[in-house]
Design a protein around this motif. Structure first.
Motif, PDB file in Angstrom:
ATOM      1  N   ASN A  59     -49.343  31.252 -53.745  1.00 20.54           N
ATOM      2  CA  ASN A  59     -49.464  30.252 -54.809  1.00 20.54           C
ATOM      3  C   ASN A  59     -48.161  29.933 -55.525  1.00 20.54           C
ATOM      4  OD1 ASN A  59     -49.104  32.594 -56.245  1.00 20.54           O
ATOM      5  ND2 ASN A  59     -51.246  32.753 -56.912  1.00 20.54           N
ATOM      6  N   TRP A  60     -47.051  30.616 -55.155  1.00 16.94           N
ATOM      7  CA  TRP A  60     -45.770  30.302 -55.781  1.00 16.94           C
ATOM      8  C   TRP A  60     -45.183  29.031 -55.152  1.00 16.94           C
ATOM      9  CZ3 TRP A  60     -46.913  34.327 -52.567  1.00 16.94           C
ATOM     10  CH2 TRP A  60     -46.225  34.378 -51.336  1.00 16.94           C
ATOM     11  N   ASP A  61     -44.563  28.207 -55.964  1.00 18.56           N
ATOM     12  CA  ASP A  61     -44.026  26.908 -55.503  1.00 18.56           C
ATOM     13  C   ASP A  61     -45.078  26.131 -54.711  1.00 18.56           C
ATOM     14  OD1 ASP A  61     -41.557  27.379 -56.647  1.00 18.56           O
ATOM     15  OD2 ASP A  61     -40.683  28.217 -54.825  1.00 18.56           O
ATOM     16  N   ASN A  62     -46.302  26.212 -55.163  1.00 15.30           N
ATOM     17  CA  ASN A  62     -47.424  25.586 -54.451  1.00 15.30           C
ATOM     18  C   ASN A  62     -48.412  25.033 -55.491  1.00 15.30           C
ATOM     19  OD1 ASN A  62     -49.296  24.844 -52.522  1.00 15.30           O
ATOM     20  ND2 ASN A  62     -49.836  26.926 -51.900  1.00 15.30           N
ATOM     21  N   THR A  64     -50.128  22.306 -56.001  1.00 22.43           N
ATOM     22  CA  THR A  64     -51.356  21.602 -55.626  1.00 22.43           C
ATOM     23  C   THR A  64     -52.230  22.403 -54.664  1.00 22.43           C
ATOM     24  OG1 THR A  64     -50.154  20.442 -53.855  1.00 22.43           O
ATOM     25  CG2 THR A  64     -50.323  19.333 -55.991  1.00 22.43           C
ATOM     26  N   GLY A  65     -51.769  23.599 -54.285  1.00 20.54           N
ATOM     27  CA  GLY A  65     -52.581  24.489 -53.464  1.00 20.54           C
ATOM     28  C   GLY A  65     -52.831  23.998 -52.057  1.00 20.54           C
ATOM     29  N   ASP A  66     -51.904  23.231 -51.517  1.00 18.03           N
ATOM     30  CA  ASP A  66     -52.095  22.725 -50.153  1.00 18.03           C
ATOM     31  C   ASP A  66     -50.782  22.712 -49.368  1.00 18.03           C
ATOM     32  OD1 ASP A  66     -50.784  20.688 -51.460  1.00 18.03           O
ATOM     33  OD2 ASP A  66     -52.215  19.119 -50.925  1.00 18.03           O
ATOM     34  N   ARG A  67     -49.840  23.521 -49.788  1.00 15.61           N
ATOM     35  CA  ARG A  67     -48.522  23.512 -49.149  1.00 15.61           C
ATOM     36  C   ARG A  67     -48.582  24.006 -47.703  1.00 15.61           C
ATOM     37  NH1 ARG A  67     -42.821  26.144 -51.430  1.00 15.61           N
ATOM     38  NH2 ARG A  67     -41.703  26.057 -49.432  1.00 15.61           N
ATOM     39  N   TYR A  68     -49.439  24.978 -47.425  1.00 12.50           N
ATOM     40  CA  TYR A  68     -49.421  25.654 -46.124  1.00 12.50           C
ATOM     41  C   TYR A  68     -50.690  25.380 -45.300  1.00 12.50           C
ATOM     42  CZ  TYR A  68     -45.743  28.382 -48.417  1.00 12.50           C
ATOM     43  OH  TYR A  68     -44.618  28.777 -49.079  1.00 12.50           O
ATOM     44  N   ALA A  69     -50.519  25.457 -43.990  1.00  8.89           N
ATOM     45  CA  ALA A  69     -51.650  25.426 -43.050  1.00  8.89           C
ATOM     46  C   ALA A  69     -51.428  26.524 -42.024  1.00  8.89           C
ATOM     47  CB  ALA A  69     -51.753  24.067 -42.374  1.00  8.89           C
ATOM     48  N   VAL A  70     -52.512  27.172 -41.622  1.00  6.33           N
ATOM     49  CA  VAL A  70     -52.434  28.243 -40.637  1.00  6.33           C
ATOM     50  C   VAL A  70     -52.816  27.684 -39.272  1.00  6.33           C
ATOM     51  CG1 VAL A  70     -53.277  30.521 -39.958  1.00  6.33           C
ATOM     52  CG2 VAL A  70     -53.021  29.959 -42.378  1.00  6.33           C
ATOM     53  N   GLU A  71     -51.979  27.939 -38.302  1.00  7.34           N
ATOM     54  CA  GLU A  71     -52.250  27.546 -36.917  1.00  7.34           C
ATOM     55  C   GLU A  71     -52.578  28.807 -36.131  1.00  7.34           C
ATOM     56  OE1 GLU A  71     -49.205  25.956 -33.891  1.00  7.34           O
ATOM     57  OE2 GLU A  71     -49.890  24.178 -34.997  1.00  7.34           O
ATOM     58  N   GLU A 185     -53.985  53.914 -57.457  1.00 10.58           N
ATOM     59  CA  GLU A 185     -53.147  53.117 -58.355  1.00 10.58           C
ATOM     60  C   GLU A 185     -52.057  52.358 -57.600  1.00 10.58           C
ATOM     61  OE1 GLU A 185     -53.748  52.627 -61.622  1.00 10.58           O
ATOM     62  OE2 GLU A 185     -55.584  53.727 -61.090  1.00 10.58           O
ATOM     63  N   ASN A 186     -51.976  52.578 -56.278  1.00  6.39           N
ATOM     64  CA  ASN A 186     -50.963  51.892 -55.475  1.00  6.39           C
ATOM     65  C   ASN A 186     -51.365  50.433 -55.270  1.00  6.39           C
ATOM     66  OD1 ASN A 186     -48.596  51.681 -53.898  1.00  6.39           O
ATOM     67  ND2 ASN A 186     -49.775  51.974 -52.014  1.00  6.39           N
ATOM     68  N   LYS A 187     -50.532  49.525 -55.731  1.00  3.14           N
ATOM     69  CA  LYS A 187     -50.843  48.099 -55.633  1.00  3.14           C
ATOM     70  C   LYS A 187     -49.674  47.344 -55.026  1.00  3.14           C
ATOM     71  CE  LYS A 187     -52.472  44.090 -58.253  1.00  3.14           C
ATOM     72  NZ  LYS A 187     -52.733  43.525 -59.608  1.00  3.14           N
ATOM     73  N   HIS A 188     -49.937  46.676 -53.914  1.00  6.70           N
ATOM     74  CA  HIS A 188     -48.942  45.842 -53.243  1.00  6.70           C
ATOM     75  C   HIS A 188     -49.099  44.401 -53.744  1.00  6.70           C
ATOM     76  CE1 HIS A 188     -47.263  43.470 -49.843  1.00  6.70           C
ATOM     77  NE2 HIS A 188     -46.446  44.493 -49.717  1.00  6.70           N
ATOM     78  N   PRO A 189     -48.010  43.642 -53.898  1.00  5.54           N
ATOM     79  CA  PRO A 189     -48.125  42.285 -54.453  1.00  5.54           C
ATOM     80  C   PRO A 189     -48.975  41.331 -53.617  1.00  5.54           C
ATOM     81  CG  PRO A 189     -45.889  42.744 -53.660  1.00  5.54           C
ATOM     82  CD  PRO A 189     -46.614  44.040 -53.689  1.00  5.54           C
ATOM     83  N   ILE A 190     -49.095  41.568 -52.319  1.00  8.11           N
ATOM     84  CA  ILE A 190     -49.897  40.706 -51.457  1.00  8.11           C
ATOM     85  C   ILE A 190     -51.178  41.423 -51.005  1.00  8.11           C
ATOM     86  CG2 ILE A 190     -49.991  39.437 -49.288  1.00  8.11           C
ATOM     87  CD1 ILE A 190     -48.210  38.176 -51.480  1.00  8.11           C
TER      88      ILE A 190
END
Length: 325
Positions: A59-62, A64-71, A185-190
């Motif tokens: 969601n960063w630099d995105n 409108t929430g449509d920047r990417y598409a998965v192929e 408590e281990n949390k990864h950003p993604i």
């Protein structure tokens, strides 16, 4: 001996026009979706879910929430045991690529994701069942998964794999109904919060034979942890976008296939035991035949026994004893 086995790789695009090939296991997630009168709508809606989930996580630099598409491409691997050109379908995985609509860049994603194997069908639906038939308690054969694991590792370290893929595979599966998972408590950003199981599962041990480690993470706005099987260092070997491609693809499949766990109306807490009997969940409106899937697994296992295990039994046994990994 290890050089006698060779592999060939074929790819087919997974899109709304996808038709399963004759060698594809019909129980695999993407093939099940591409059947019946609603096949094209199933595929279109599935791809939309994947893209929406990807953009929600990236969601960063995105704005409108449509920047990417998965192929997505389905990667089928055939094995030639005797070197005579006769092949057997051994492994099928998914390859993700990410389209950045802002920069018009194609970003290579991960191979693996979904994992399909006729030999695994044989191990679980034929060999394991026969081993436990009329027995007072459940047990696992001493060499359970050994051949499958060696074939998988041999392929992953083969020249043809390195020619096609720049990184080792990551496979993403559902958690086990029979285990209890505790949030840490281990949390990864993604990947999100890490969960630890109370004990190892049969699937964990099976994938360990394939050389894979496992860690469990629940990404942001997910409702249950996913199992990530990998070589090396999951948290540092892969980029954020690569990991998001795998999460968005496999979480979507799990929402369709196991809505009781992955489309539940409440998220997993600190202590979590998944259940397919959990009634408080929502359906995706995408058709998926779960009963047929379980029936076909037995048929596919028998097919493997007849066309691979028995015809090549002596060769497979000798190769397995001598292969160097």
């Amino acid at each position: 001996m290890s050089q006698e086995f060779s592999y060939s790789i074929h790819t087919i695009r997974f899109d709304e026009d996808y038709q399963p090939s004759s060698n594809t296991r019909l129980t695999t997630n993407f093939a099940n979706l591409a059947r019946g009168t609603r096949r094209q709508k199933n595929l279109r809606d599935t791809l939309r879910m994947i893209n929406n989930r990807f953009n929600a996580l990236a969601n960063w630099d995105n704005p409108t929430g449509d920047r990417y598409a998965v192929e997505l491409n389905i990667v089928s691997v055939d094995i030639d045991v005797s070197g005579n050109g006769e092949t057997f379908p051994s492994i099928e995985v998914l390859k993700t690529d990410i389209i950045d609509r802002k920069t018009n860049e194609r970003i290579e994603g991960l191979v693996g994701n979904n994992f399909s194997s006729y030999i695994r069908d044989y191990d679980f639906s034929v060999l394991l069942q026969e081993h436990n038939k009329d027995q007072p308690g459940f047990s696992v054969p001493s060499n359970f998964g050994e051949l499958h694991g060696k074939i998988f590792q041999h392929f992953v370290h083969s020249p043809i794999f390195k020619e096609h893929f720049s990184k080792l595979p990551v496979i993403c599966l559902s958690v086990s109904e029979t285990k209890v998972y505790q949030r840490t408590e281990n949390k990864h950003p993604i990947l999100g919060y890490e969960y630890l199981p109370n004990e190892s599962s049969l699937t964990e041990n099976y994938f360990k034979q394939m050389g894979l480690q496992v860690r469990y993470f629940m990404p942001a706005n997910s409702v249950a942890p996913l199992a990530f099987y990998f070589f090396g260092d999951l948290l540092n070997d892969y980029s954020n976008l690569e990991l998001i491609g795998t999460i968005s693809t496999m979480e979507t499949f799990q929402k369709i296939y196991r809505p009781e766990i992955y489309n539940a109306n409440a998220a997993a807490g600190e202590r979590f035991q998944p259940s397919l009997k959990h009634s408080d969940h929502s359906l995706t409106q995408i058709e998926y035949d779960r009963e047929e899937r379980s029936q076909l697994a037995v048929k596919q296992g028998k097919f493997t026994e007849e066309h691979f295990i028995k015809p090549y039994q002596a060769t497979l046994k000798q190769w397995s004893a001598n292969v160097g990994l």
